[in-house]
Design a protein around this motif. Sequence first.
Motif, PDB file in Angstrom:
ATOM      1  N   GLN A 469     -11.121  25.556   4.643  1.00  0.00           N
ATOM      2  CA  GLN A 469     -10.629  24.296   5.205  1.00  0.00           C
ATOM      3  C   GLN A 469     -10.581  24.423   6.734  1.00  0.00           C
ATOM      4  O   GLN A 469      -9.918  25.320   7.268  1.00  0.00           O
ATOM      5  N   GLU A 483      -9.226  28.045   7.056  1.00  0.00           N
ATOM      6  CA  GLU A 483      -8.350  28.784   6.135  1.00  0.00           C
ATOM      7  C   GLU A 483      -9.150  29.018   4.863  1.00  0.00           C
ATOM      8  O   GLU A 483      -9.720  28.080   4.293  1.00  0.00           O
ATOM      9  N   ALA A 484      -9.215  30.281   4.453  1.00  0.00           N
ATOM     10  CA  ALA A 484      -9.928  30.612   3.205  1.00  0.00           C
ATOM     11  C   ALA A 484      -9.008  30.331   2.027  1.00  0.00           C
ATOM     12  O   ALA A 484      -7.874  30.821   1.999  1.00  0.00           O
ATOM     13  N   LEU A 485      -9.472  29.530   1.081  1.00  0.00           N
ATOM     14  CA  LEU A 485      -8.639  29.188  -0.083  1.00  0.00           C
ATOM     15  C   LEU A 485      -9.369  29.587  -1.362  1.00  0.00           C
ATOM     16  O   LEU A 485     -10.541  29.235  -1.564  1.00  0.00           O
ATOM     17  N   SER A 497      -6.674  25.415 -10.347  1.00  0.00           N
ATOM     18  CA  SER A 497      -6.081  25.384  -9.004  1.00  0.00           C
ATOM     19  C   SER A 497      -5.407  26.722  -8.683  1.00  0.00           C
ATOM     20  O   SER A 497      -4.806  27.346  -9.552  1.00  0.00           O
ATOM     21  N   ILE A 502      -2.750  31.680  -8.879  1.00  0.00           N
ATOM     22  CA  ILE A 502      -2.191  32.714  -7.982  1.00  0.00           C
ATOM     23  C   ILE A 502      -0.844  33.249  -8.513  1.00  0.00           C
ATOM     24  O   ILE A 502      -0.666  34.463  -8.617  1.00  0.00           O
ATOM     25  N   VAL A 663      -2.119  17.373   7.119  1.00  0.00           N
ATOM     26  CA  VAL A 663      -2.185  16.148   7.919  1.00  0.00           C
ATOM     27  C   VAL A 663      -3.206  15.213   7.273  1.00  0.00           C
ATOM     28  O   VAL A 663      -4.379  15.553   7.137  1.00  0.00           O
ATOM     29  N   PRO A 688     -10.879  21.243   1.940  1.00  0.00           N
ATOM     30  CA  PRO A 688     -11.514  22.558   1.885  1.00  0.00           C
ATOM     31  C   PRO A 688     -12.964  22.403   1.438  1.00  0.00           C
ATOM     32  O   PRO A 688     -13.257  21.585   0.563  1.00  0.00           O
TER      33      PRO A 688
HETATM   34  P1  C2E Z   1      -1.386  26.926   1.282  1.00  0.00           P
HETATM   35  O1  C2E Z   1      -1.681  28.258   1.841  1.00  0.00           O
HETATM   36  O2  C2E Z   1      -0.254  26.179   1.830  1.00  0.00           O
HETATM   37  O3  C2E Z   1      -2.716  26.138   1.357  1.00  0.00           O
HETATM   38  C1  C2E Z   1      -2.783  24.805   1.698  1.00  0.00           C
HETATM   39  C2  C2E Z   1      -2.946  23.991   0.490  1.00  0.00           C
HETATM   40  O4  C2E Z   1      -2.821  22.613   0.859  1.00  0.00           O
HETATM   41  C3  C2E Z   1      -4.326  24.138  -0.120  1.00  0.00           C
HETATM   42  O5  C2E Z   1      -4.197  23.923  -1.521  1.00  0.00           O
HETATM   43  C4  C2E Z   1      -5.064  22.962   0.470  1.00  0.00           C
HETATM   44  O6  C2E Z   1      -6.164  22.559  -0.316  1.00  0.00           O
HETATM   45  C5  C2E Z   1      -4.007  21.921   0.498  1.00  0.00           C
HETATM   46  N1  C2E Z   1      -4.214  20.914   1.554  1.00  0.00           N
HETATM   47  C6  C2E Z   1      -4.818  21.059   2.746  1.00  0.00           C
HETATM   48  N2  C2E Z   1      -4.788  19.910   3.429  1.00  0.00           N
HETATM   49  C7  C2E Z   1      -4.141  19.007   2.645  1.00  0.00           C
HETATM   50  C8  C2E Z   1      -3.786  17.629   2.805  1.00  0.00           C
HETATM   51  O7  C2E Z   1      -4.076  16.998   3.796  1.00  0.00           O
HETATM   52  N3  C2E Z   1      -3.125  17.038   1.796  1.00  0.00           N
HETATM   53  C9  C2E Z   1      -2.808  17.710   0.672  1.00  0.00           C
HETATM   54  N4  C2E Z   1      -2.155  17.062  -0.290  1.00  0.00           N
HETATM   55  N5  C2E Z   1      -3.104  19.014   0.474  1.00  0.00           N
HETATM   56  C10 C2E Z   1      -3.784  19.649   1.484  1.00  0.00           C
HETATM   57  P2  C2E Z   1      -4.845  24.884  -2.507  1.00  0.00           P
HETATM   58  O8  C2E Z   1      -6.200  25.279  -2.020  1.00  0.00           O
HETATM   59  O9  C2E Z   1      -4.716  24.265  -3.809  1.00  0.00           O
HETATM   60  O10 C2E Z   1      -3.961  26.158  -2.381  1.00  0.00           O
HETATM   61  C11 C2E Z   1      -2.690  26.131  -2.819  1.00  0.00           C
HETATM   62  C12 C2E Z   1      -1.959  27.371  -2.488  1.00  0.00           C
HETATM   63  O11 C2E Z   1      -2.523  28.477  -3.162  1.00  0.00           O
HETATM   64  C13 C2E Z   1      -2.053  27.760  -1.028  1.00  0.00           C
HETATM   65  O12 C2E Z   1      -1.167  27.065  -0.322  1.00  0.00           O
HETATM   66  C14 C2E Z   1      -1.751  29.206  -1.079  1.00  0.00           C
HETATM   67  O13 C2E Z   1      -0.354  29.412  -1.095  1.00  0.00           O
HETATM   68  C15 C2E Z   1      -2.316  29.625  -2.406  1.00  0.00           C
HETATM   69  N6  C2E Z   1      -3.591  30.303  -2.197  1.00  0.00           N
HETATM   70  C16 C2E Z   1      -4.821  29.767  -2.086  1.00  0.00           C
HETATM   71  N7  C2E Z   1      -5.731  30.739  -1.920  1.00  0.00           N
HETATM   72  C17 C2E Z   1      -5.076  31.906  -1.903  1.00  0.00           C
HETATM   73  C18 C2E Z   1      -5.460  33.281  -1.758  1.00  0.00           C
HETATM   74  O14 C2E Z   1      -6.623  33.624  -1.561  1.00  0.00           O
HETATM   75  N8  C2E Z   1      -4.483  34.229  -1.801  1.00  0.00           N
HETATM   76  C19 C2E Z   1      -3.188  33.898  -1.988  1.00  0.00           C
HETATM   77  N9  C2E Z   1      -2.290  34.851  -2.020  1.00  0.00           N
HETATM   78  N10 C2E Z   1      -2.782  32.618  -2.131  1.00  0.00           N
HETATM   79  C20 C2E Z   1      -3.712  31.624  -2.071  1.00  0.00           C
END
Ligand code: C2E
Length: 707
Positions: A469, A483-485, A497, A502, A663, A688
């Motif tokens: 993202q 940010e790598a997700l 998800s 996680i 945002v 993302p």
């Molecule tokens: P996070 O680190 O707070 O990641 C941001 C999350 O918010 C991501 O969800 C992203 O897709 C979402 N997001 C970004 N912009 C917006 C927006 O404008 N509106 C809304 N509603 N959402 C937005 P995602 O990808 O589902 O990831 C969820 C959580 O999973 C992450 O929260 C993080 O805590 C965890 N996560 C994801 N990848 C990894 C990883 O590789 N390692 C670890 N330990 N945790 C991860």
Amino acid sequence: MPSNTYEQARFLGMIFEQVPIGIAIAYNYEPESSDPANVIINPRYEQITGRSKEELIGLGWAKITHPGDLEKALQNFRRLQAGQIPMYAMDKRYIKPDGSIVWVHMIVAPFTLPNTEQKSHICLIQDITGHKAVEKALHESERSKSVFLSHLPGLAYRCNKDRDWTMQYVSEGCFGLTGYPPESLLYNRDLSYNDIIAPEYRELLWEEWERILPKRLPFKYEYEIVTATGERKWVLELGQGVYNEQGEVEALEGIVLDISDRKAMEDTLKYNSEHDSWTGLYNRNYLISLLKKDLTQKKGLKKALIGINLGSIHLLTINYGFHYSQNLIKKAAEVLSRYCKENCLLFHTRENRFLFYLLDYKDKNELVAFSKTIVEALEGVFVTDRISGGIGILEIAPDESEVNIEEGLLRRVLIASERSVSLLGKDFEVCFCDEELEAVINRERDIVEALNYIAAEDYTNNELYLQYQPVMDIKTGFICGFEALARLRTKKLGPVSPVEFIPLAEKTKLILPIGEKVIIQAFSFLNRLTAQGYNDIAVSINISAIQLLNPGFTGRLLELVREMQVNPENVAIEITESVFVSDFDYINNIIGKLRAAGFRIAIDDFGTGYSSLAREEELAVDCIKIDKHFIDKLLGQDLSKVITGNIISISHKLGHCTIAEGVEHEKQLQHLKEYGCDRVQGYLISKPLDEEDAISFLRNNYTEKLC
Ligand code: C2E
Ligand code: CA
Ligand code: CA
């Protein structure tokens, strides 16, 4: 037969010499002394007494008679002499020269010779020492038997095999055991033994005798009797049949022993093994054994388990100590036990868990109503301590197997109760363990299975992949990082998800190998960017507390940096505030090391967790990522109450860079600009993106050195 007189005399002489009976004939004989000429004695007599003819005559029989028998012997002899009796027979003892004793059976009778007035007698003796020994042994055994029977802590009996157990013999111990004297039972004089047996055992005892008698087996049975005072007593009966020559049962013999002490001890042991010592409630072991029994024996009845989970009580232990929380648990046990009924039992299954087992209830509504009552009761107990808890309800299917109680039933109730705690997180909530939850549980199992597969070293599929993202610099409007997700997509599960997988990876510790794979993929992405000339683009990676606390983490990360030749300055590590809960100083120390190695550190989800602004200054970090929660507030009307601006300015004062996440609207971006926020991330800029899309996005939104 000899024909002439001489031959006859010789023949009789031979008999006298050889007959195995001692013979002595005396004329004018007196017991104390006698004239040798008047006595004849045969060799057998000498042999039995161990003395020669001369010795016998010299001593006289009184001297060699045992003193214990002498008086009687003399008395008999005098009476014979006086003609009061025609003869006499007696058993008496002779003393041999070596002092040993020989028992003889003696017959003494007058012996009349023709043509004489002399008083003569004949004495015949037979050695009966052997018989006497047997007799003595027999007597001794009879005596010890009677001693044994009279001291038996119970009763010995001989009875008929009939419905009354009609007694032919009852030992003294009957009184001590039953409170009835033995005579009252003999031939059912006052009552029968059957009357004493507690009614519920009567038929069982009869059946057991019927079973063992034809097989000639011993009888052994524990049952209760009702004593004369009406008290119940546990007894053990050991017996056997007495059979006649035709093999028919003639009588029954045996003993009935008092085992009430042993039973009491067994009861205590049983009680302890089935109860929890702290609350006095039934324990988990007993629940399992009861369920096992009921699942096979009470198939037709409805069964349900209601699990109560006071998981958060451990927080009280941390703050107030073990005793405090233990006492609360006791209080909860007391309150809950008020709701026990015959078909509603309460168990204390684990430290923080209780469980009601309901049998034969009406329907689901009854379970819900009951759970609500329980919730109210518990809220009363925990009102001052703000303890929340979960209640899980499981209806046991009629075909549930008894082999899978712990891993199946109990685990499912636990999951339901845990789910209601974690899902709702407020006070006490109820969650049904129904098909929906089952589906969730199954899905979790499938996810963990997939994670396991992915975690393997030789894993090469692309089910685990990353999306990136973009992060935009507010001042320039250009992209300065990603940010790598993590993403998971399998054939079976479809896309999953990270919010779902996680936490599971963390729970199973699979986050360690999986997190490493994420780091490797993110590093390759970074290498791709640098290869394409983007030298100053940062990639941030989310790192779980478990990874960070793993002692090998920093070393491994540096190893990967070397191996893959990435610049740590282009890597940001995002950790959530919550990691500081475990050990603030320890974590801060690790962070310090990572920063020293060149990595940048960002606090994720800032404001939602533990550390809060109060400790922010102590955190040795580079960036603060303000949680979406605060960004959403920027959409409201009354901005004066929104602290987002304050977070940004404090963060700046401490020298941290601020990133706003989530945002979605232009309005939010405008406010963030006003507050001087450094960077933004959110759907407004981009969702993302897959690797290729991320690179094209960057190409269109990048200006070198401006970021
Ligand atoms: P996070 O680190 O707070 O990641 C941001 C999350 O918010 C991501 O969800 C992203 O897709 C979402 N997001 C970004 N912009 C917006 C927006 O404008 N509106 C809304 N509603 N959402 C937005 P995602 O990808 O589902 O990831 C969820 C959580 O999973 C992450 O929260 C993080 O805590 C965890 N996560 C994801 N990848 C990894 C990883 O590789 N390692 C670890 N330990 N945790 C991860
Ligand atoms: Ca993040
Ligand atoms: Ca976040």
